[in-house]
Motif scaffolding. Structure first.
Motif, PDB file in Angstrom:
ATOM      1  N   ALA A   1      -6.123   3.568 -10.534  1.00 18.03           N
ATOM      2  CA  ALA A   1      -5.863   2.784  -9.280  1.00 18.03           C
ATOM      3  C   ALA A   1      -6.808   3.077  -8.448  1.00 18.03           C
ATOM      4  O   ALA A   1      -6.867   4.274  -7.973  1.00 18.03           O
ATOM      5  CB  ALA A   1      -4.505   3.293  -9.001  1.00 18.03           C
TER       6      ALA A   1
ATOM      7  N   VAL B   1      -7.433   2.282  -4.309  1.00 18.47           N
ATOM      8  CA  VAL B   1      -6.892   1.756  -3.130  1.00 18.47           C
ATOM      9  C   VAL B   1      -8.168   1.304  -2.301  1.00 18.47           C
ATOM     10  O   VAL B   1      -8.780   2.236  -1.855  1.00 18.47           O
ATOM     11  CB  VAL B   1      -5.885   2.630  -2.652  1.00 18.47           C
TER      12      VAL B   1
ATOM     13  N   LYS C   1      -7.485  -0.813 -11.795  1.00 16.12           N
ATOM     14  CA  LYS C   1      -7.016  -1.881 -10.896  1.00 16.12           C
ATOM     15  C   LYS C   1      -7.233  -1.583  -9.468  1.00 16.12           C
ATOM     16  O   LYS C   1      -7.224  -0.404  -8.980  1.00 16.12           O
ATOM     17  CB  LYS C   1      -5.363  -1.811 -10.984  1.00 16.12           C
TER      18      LYS C   1
ATOM     19  N   TYR D   1      -6.097  -2.254  -5.493  1.00 14.80           N
ATOM     20  CA  TYR D   1      -4.992  -2.607  -4.662  1.00 14.80           C
ATOM     21  C   TYR D   1      -5.559  -2.636  -3.095  1.00 14.80           C
ATOM     22  O   TYR D   1      -6.073  -1.554  -2.562  1.00 14.80           O
ATOM     23  CB  TYR D   1      -4.191  -1.586  -4.462  1.00 14.80           C
ATOM     24  N   GLU D   2      -5.498  -3.816  -2.420  1.00 14.72           N
ATOM     25  CA  GLU D   2      -6.109  -3.899  -1.084  1.00 14.72           C
ATOM     26  C   GLU D   2      -5.146  -4.441   0.096  1.00 14.72           C
ATOM     27  O   GLU D   2      -4.394  -5.452  -0.562  1.00 14.72           O
ATOM     28  CB  GLU D   2      -7.594  -4.965  -1.238  1.00 14.72           C
ATOM     29  N   LYS D   3      -5.090  -4.068   0.872  1.00 16.56           N
ATOM     30  CA  LYS D   3      -4.128  -4.324   1.873  1.00 16.56           C
ATOM     31  C   LYS D   3      -4.276  -5.848   2.635  1.00 16.56           C
ATOM     32  O   LYS D   3      -3.466  -6.478   3.043  1.00 16.56           O
ATOM     33  CB  LYS D   3      -3.859  -3.322   2.951  1.00 16.56           C
TER      34      LYS D   3
ATOM     35  N   HIS E   1      -5.515  -6.726  -6.407  1.00 19.56           N
ATOM     36  CA  HIS E   1      -4.340  -7.076  -6.210  1.00 19.56           C
ATOM     37  C   HIS E   1      -4.235  -6.964  -4.486  1.00 19.56           C
ATOM     38  O   HIS E   1      -4.484  -5.955  -3.901  1.00 19.56           O
ATOM     39  CB  HIS E   1      -3.328  -6.295  -6.754  1.00 19.56           C
TER      40      HIS E   1
ATOM     41  N   LYS F   1      -1.515  -5.378  -0.627  1.00 19.62           N
ATOM     42  CA  LYS F   1      -0.859  -4.210  -1.038  1.00 19.62           C
ATOM     43  C   LYS F   1      -1.422  -3.157  -0.297  1.00 19.62           C
ATOM     44  O   LYS F   1      -2.385  -2.455  -0.500  1.00 19.62           O
ATOM     45  CB  LYS F   1      -1.487  -3.886  -2.760  1.00 19.62           C
TER      46      LYS F   1
ATOM     47  N   LEU G   1      -1.096   0.514   0.726  1.00 15.46           N
ATOM     48  CA  LEU G   1      -0.343   1.843   0.480  1.00 15.46           C
ATOM     49  C   LEU G   1       0.254   2.548   1.366  1.00 15.46           C
ATOM     50  O   LEU G   1      -0.133   2.546   2.470  1.00 15.46           O
ATOM     51  CB  LEU G   1      -1.522   2.647  -0.147  1.00 15.46           C
TER      52      LEU G   1
ATOM     53  N   PHE H   1       3.792   0.560  -2.160  1.00 15.27           N
ATOM     54  CA  PHE H   1       3.235  -0.131  -1.172  1.00 15.27           C
ATOM     55  C   PHE H   1       4.107  -0.816  -0.318  1.00 15.27           C
ATOM     56  O   PHE H   1       5.486  -0.778  -0.397  1.00 15.27           O
ATOM     57  CB  PHE H   1       2.503  -1.168  -1.842  1.00 15.27           C
TER      58      PHE H   1
END
Ligand code: FAD
Length: 442
Positions: free
Chosen positions: A13, A15, A37, A39-41, A133, A136, A138, A153
């Motif tokens: 994962a 971030v 994967k 995960y991006e805010k 994604h 997201k 964190l 998240f």
């Protein structure tokens, strides 16, 4: 997590979908048994940022990853003189120093300048959209769980992975989860930055063809062509952070800055700088220089999580090297992981194996970036001390400083693969030496 061999793919994962996160994803996806994967805010991947430079270090790494689209002249600008930087005097406009490449034999490895959004887009083209994604942010991480590392998240979703790579930049949520008392420090320097079409400035008489830094006694000014016919100007205001210039005291990252303040700052400078300032359109933005207060004690958390890029070593952007450092971190992480999970392996490493790889990555990169961080913190402290003492640099001192140049070959021409191999041989030597000592005692 059990220590039994498992043949399911290794789940990583990442971030943060910036330069570090994307490069890491591209590298890791070369392994057939790694699932990545991101995960991006941010809720959309839009064009943000101003100019960014990559040195021979980051460019070589992107080439190793086959990312020609991210290093070609289609997207980046390289100056005609083959000098990574030219220094000019703020008032006279005379050339007072230059930086040179030392061991750069290929054109595509010469320092390149981009609009950050164009570099970001070029990397994005090499990553399937389905693994990113968005929305997201964190908020917390738990590495004690039996199933690996658990990420939570802000939208309430929870995911697990075998490894967590914190590539979430300056204000890293991953870093805050493991180092809650970590503080960012403002150096007292705040940059003005703008990017606009080159057509707005190309008729300025005497406009240098190369990337140019005009050095002044208390501030400076940078201007350069970038890829795709864009142009950047970067100015700055330095003050004592404990007694800041009111114009920048509360400036925030990416906040609109006043064009009038920009003009006032450079009103006595040479005609080329003044013309560039006059031609600069909105939006002009503020970028306060924020960095770590000092190196993090460790980059390895619970044998399953680590940091890359600004999350690991925010140094405030000095020497325009944040992008290349992030790229080389990502590659060093990938090489380290291969030592416990080679490309032909299908049984993923257990927690202990992952921990070994993370510590190897840390050993390759941490001393290198700490050397930079310590130098930058020292230089920032010296600048503030000078302001406090009220003694401006003399013209002679300025000339001597420019003649020395930035003295950063060790940084911009660092070869991450050689550093990785040197770390492995050092470890082997220690191992062999240790074995010899054991045999000697028999
Ligand atoms: C919007 C933006 C503009 C920038 N503009 C410039 C510039 O003009 N010039 C320059 O030299 N450098 C700029 N930088 C910094 C530069 O990109 C980095 O110094 C360098 O490229 C290292 O990149 P990085 O991937 O480590 O961090 P970043 O490029 O900062 O990327 C970090 C990513 O993580 C995401 N993120 C942050 N927190 C979380 C969270 N809690 N959960 C999920 N995702 C999170 C961010 O939205 C971002 O996409 C900019 C960075 C950003 C984010």
């Amino acid at each position: 997590m059990t220590s039994q061999p498992e043949s399911s793919p290794l789940e990583v994962a990442i971030v943060g979908c910036g330069i570090a996160g994307l490069t890491a994803a591209i590298a890791l996806r070369q392994h057939p048994y790694i699932n990545v994967k991101i995960y991006e805010k941010a809720t959309e991947l839009k064009e943000i940022g101003a100019s960014i430079a990559l040195g021979p270090n980051g460019l070589r790494t992107l080439e190793r990853l086959g990312l020609h689209n991210a290093i070609s002249d289609e997207v980046a600008f390289r100056g005609p003189s083959n000098l990574p930087m030219i220094y000019r005097h703020w008032k006279t406009n005379e050339v007072i120093g230059v930086d040179r490449h030392e061991d750069v034999n290929q054109y595509l490895h010469r320092t390149a300048r981009y609009h950050r959004a164009h570099l970001h887009q070029a990397l994005l083209e090499n990553v399937p959209r389905g693994i990113i994604h968005l929305g997201k942010q964190l908020v917390s991480v738990d590495v004690d769980s039996r199933d690996g590392v658990t990420l939570k998240f802000q939208d309430g979703t929870v995911v697990t992975a075998d490894i967590l790579l914190g590539a979430d930049g300056l204000r890293s949520g991953v870093r805050s989860s493991f180092v809650p008392d970590f503080q960012l420090k403002w150096s007292g320097w705040t940059a003005f930055r703008a990017v606009f079409p080159t057509s707005l400035v190309e008729s300025i008489p005497g406009l240098p063809a190369d990337s140019t830094h005009w050095w002044g006694l208390s501030t400076n000014f940078f201007a350069s062509r970038l890829g795709k016919n864009t142009f950047t100007v970067v100015g700055g205001l330095q003050s004592d952070p404990s007694n800041p210039n009111p114009h920048i005291a509360n400036a925030e990252w990416d906040q609109d800055a006043s064009l009038q303040l920009f003009k006032d700052t450079y009103e006595n400078w040479n005609p080329v700088v003044k013309a560039l300032v006059d031609a600069t359109p909105s939006p002009l933005r503020f970028y306060p220089n924020l960095s770590c207060e000092g190196p993090l004690p460790t980059w390895v958390f619970g044998d399953r999580a680590t940091l890359i890029g600004d999350a690991a070593h925010a140094h405030g952007g000095a020497h325009a090297t944040g992008g290349s450092l992030a790229i080389d971190d990502a590659y060093a992480f990938y090489l380290s992981l291969l030592t416990v999970f080679p490309l032909n392996a299908i049984v993923k490493p257990n927690r202990e194996g992952i921990g070994k790889a993370l510590r190897l990555y840390e050993e390759v990169r941490k001393p290198h970036v700490e050397k930079l961080l310590n130098r930058v913190l020292e230089a920032n402290a010296a600048k503030v001390e000078r302001i406090r003492s009220g003694k401006l640099e003399t013209d002679e001192e300025l000339g001597e400083r420019a003649a020395r140049g930035s003295n950063t070959i060790w940084l911009h021409e660092h070869d991450v693969v050689k550093a990785f191999e040197a770390t492995l041989s050092r470890r082997n030597e220690i191992l062999v030496q240790g074995e010899a000592e054991v045999y000697a005692k028999l």
